[in-house]
Each structure stands twice: as structure tokens, then as C-alpha cells.
Design a protein around this motif. Sequence first.
Motif, PDB file in Angstrom:
ATOM      1  N   CYS A 116     -12.356  -6.576   3.574  1.00 57.51           N
ATOM      2  CA  CYS A 116     -11.538  -5.370   3.472  1.00 57.51           C
ATOM      3  C   CYS A 116     -10.261  -5.479   4.289  1.00 57.51           C
ATOM      4  O   CYS A 116      -9.245  -4.941   3.931  1.00 57.51           O
ATOM      5  N   GLN A 117     -10.344  -6.148   5.414  1.00 56.49           N
ATOM      6  CA  GLN A 117      -9.166  -6.206   6.271  1.00 56.49           C
ATOM      7  C   GLN A 117      -9.260  -7.439   7.131  1.00 56.49           C
ATOM      8  O   GLN A 117     -10.304  -7.746   7.678  1.00 56.49           O
ATOM      9  N   GLN A 118      -8.197  -8.175   7.232  1.00 62.22           N
ATOM     10  CA  GLN A 118      -8.173  -9.358   8.077  1.00 62.22           C
ATOM     11  C   GLN A 118      -6.770  -9.475   8.657  1.00 62.22           C
ATOM     12  O   GLN A 118      -5.865  -9.963   8.009  1.00 62.22           O
ATOM     13  N   ALA A 153     -14.446   1.974   2.620  1.00 62.42           N
ATOM     14  CA  ALA A 153     -13.876   0.651   2.865  1.00 62.42           C
ATOM     15  C   ALA A 153     -12.601   0.443   2.059  1.00 62.42           C
ATOM     16  O   ALA A 153     -11.602  -0.100   2.567  1.00 62.42           O
ATOM     17  N   GLU A 154     -12.607   0.855   0.792  1.00 67.75           N
ATOM     18  CA  GLU A 154     -11.403   0.713  -0.031  1.00 67.75           C
ATOM     19  C   GLU A 154     -10.269   1.588   0.491  1.00 67.75           C
ATOM     20  O   GLU A 154      -9.112   1.174   0.491  1.00 67.75           O
ATOM     21  N   LYS A 155     -10.601   2.787   0.931  1.00 67.74           N
ATOM     22  CA  LYS A 155      -9.573   3.686   1.457  1.00 67.74           C
ATOM     23  C   LYS A 155      -8.975   3.125   2.741  1.00 67.74           C
ATOM     24  O   LYS A 155      -7.757   3.174   2.947  1.00 67.74           O
ATOM     25  N   THR A 156      -9.809   2.569   3.611  1.00 67.93           N
ATOM     26  CA  THR A 156      -9.316   1.980   4.858  1.00 67.93           C
ATOM     27  C   THR A 156      -8.423   0.777   4.587  1.00 67.93           C
ATOM     28  O   THR A 156      -7.380   0.589   5.213  1.00 67.93           O
ATOM     29  N   ALA A 157      -8.824  -0.057   3.610  1.00 64.07           N
ATOM     30  CA  ALA A 157      -8.018  -1.230   3.279  1.00 64.07           C
ATOM     31  C   ALA A 157      -6.691  -0.851   2.651  1.00 64.07           C
ATOM     32  O   ALA A 157      -5.687  -1.545   2.822  1.00 64.07           O
ATOM     33  N   ALA A 158      -6.662   0.275   1.915  1.00 65.45           N
ATOM     34  CA  ALA A 158      -5.418   0.696   1.272  1.00 65.45           C
ATOM     35  C   ALA A 158      -4.461   1.356   2.238  1.00 65.45           C
ATOM     36  O   ALA A 158      -3.243   1.259   2.082  1.00 65.45           O
TER      37      ALA A 158
END
Length: 369
Positions: free
Chosen positions: A101-103, A66-71
Motif C-alpha cells: 500500500c505504501q513504501q 488501505a486503499e484510501k490511505t494509499a490514495a
Amino acid sequence: MTQSPAIPLPPPEERRCLREAASLTQAQLAARVGVSRETVRAWEAGRTSPRGRRRQAYAQLLTSLAEKTAAQEPAPEVAAEGKGAVEVEVEVEVEGEVTACQQDLLTPAQAFDALYAFCAPTLVRQTYLLTGRRELARESVEHAFQLAWQRWPEVARDRDPAGWVRATAYDCALSPWHRFRPRYRHPEPPPADASDRALLDVLLTLPPPQRRTLLLYDGVGLDLPETAAETEASTPATAKRLLHARATVAERLPALSDPGELHRRLAELGATERLRAAKPVTVRDGSERRARFWTRAAIAFTVALIGTTTLTLRTAPTHYEPPVPPGEAVLGVPPRVAPGPLSETQQKLRDKLHAQMQHGPEKLAPQAG
């Protein structure tokens, strides 16, 4: 001794979304956690839940994904216009807290392009394994995405947009009407590698329902209920199709009797072929052209139907003239001979005579000379 509380995990659907966003297969994620692919499949389906160290490792891996996708993915703010905006929000529950994580607010075209870029290349390779034809695979995928763009509000709100497009592409690729097209009457060149040719030949010998079930379960990585739902069959029937397909492949290719090895070979066979999908802008433009064409065709057909109906109403007879019945003998007396039905010329003459004066022409009076 008190037992430590279980580590919170995201819902099953979000687990799968996080794995797909990181471009990981179920086998790759299983190798990182140290379990089998079937176990990961059960976790993502919600049938079972991890425990102990496996649960901790699984939760940490999902958090890192999740952190990698958001970054990696930016969050531009774009005004909603056209068919409406699509709001994408992925939430991961970690240690009792919900972290966004993403919006993103994306226009319909941007959301469609993102789905196309994520699914189209892989879907073309999968459709090639389903049909054995490169051009048909590209055409089926483009047709599926064109239908998705025409019904984009419905597809965007679907629980699994990628599954919607995949099912549509498979249905188009397996249509029996392709056999009547001249361009698909002759086989295409097979793969260069001998093992790839052997595997593709075995796949094409399977009946289409078994081939589709095998590809979805061992190729794509869906679980049995999801495969049954996508193939519109019951779970027991899907299981029988899968077993028959695996038995046929194992009989002709004993080295692929292991499901893990079969999954790997299917991925390699699809990756060896250089199959390129069209750009998303081209697909969207083609969808809009197709929609305009069918709209104009429907309007032209409606106008022609209205014109034909009007012409029929103007030229059709206004009353019914029964035919003259044949005569019958009464008490041995033969029927009187009556004239038959009048021809068109005779009917016109009769109408002309009826329209004239009934008392005839004026009499001529002689005059003295």
C-alpha cells in the motif's frame, strides 16, 4: 457440502495501524462492522478472529482503509541522509495476495514530523485529562518528543513509536516534582461547562495509577494487556485499578457508569479544550539545543573535576606525620612532659633551621692592632 475458505486478514498489528491511519477509533470501526468495541479490541490484539459475515465485512473495511490511505498519502523519493532513512511499508493480505500500500523513503526529520503531526494534538488533550493543567500538558508532550528526537533511531525502530512517546509524556506529566515549581502551585481555570468540570474533578481525585489506567483503557482504547504493559503492572493489578476507577466515577457520576458513555465523554472533554501543540520544527530545534547544553555542561563538569583533582595532587602532603602520643605512667613514675604538636609557624622554622649548616657560623679570630 464443502465449506468456503476463510477470507484472509492482515496481522493484528497491521489492523490497528490501518485503523489509526484512517483516524478511526475502535468504537467507530465497531459501529461500521456491527460489533462491540471490545470485539474490535480483541481482533486487533489477536485474541480472537472474526468469522462468517463479520469476517467478510471486516476484511472489506480494512481493504478500503488501505486503499484510501494509499490514495491520500504521496510517496516522494527522498535520499537518505543525516541519521539514516526510515522505510515505511504497510502490506495488506487480501484473497491470498500481498498488496503493497505504501513504501516511502523518508528522512529522519520527515518521519519525526509525520509522527508528531499524527500524535501530538491528541496526546496533548489526553495529557490534559491526566493532569488538569493545560501548560503542563503541552510541556510534557514537547519534552517527550524532544527525547524521542534525541533517541530517534531507537524510537523509529520501536514496535509502537506512538506508544513510546505517550508513555514518556505520561511519566513526565505525573512526575511529583512539578508540585515544587512555583507556576504549578496554584490551580488553573476549570472548563466552562459544568458537566466537564464535574468529570475533570472526578478524574483528578483518582490516584495517578488508576487515572492513567482509566485513560488508557477507556480513553485511548488500549486493551488490558497493552494497558498493563504501558503502566508497568501485571494484568490482574491493571484490571483491579480499572474496576476501582470505574466504580469511583460511577459513584459520583451515575450517568457515566456505562463504559461506552464514559469513552464518549472523555473524548468530548479533551476536544472542548483548545490545546495547541508547538510546530515539529520548534520541538526538534529545542531538542538539539537541550542536547548541546547538556553536552557542554558535561564537558565543563569534567574539566572542573580534572582541575580539582590536579590541584589536590599538587597541594596535598606527600607523607604522613603521626601525631605525638600522650605519655603514660610506668611503675608509678609520671610521664615526662613533652612539647605538644608544632604549629605551622614552628614547623616552618624547624625546616629552615634544618636546611642551614649544622656546624654553625665561622669563628672569629682576633688580630693584633
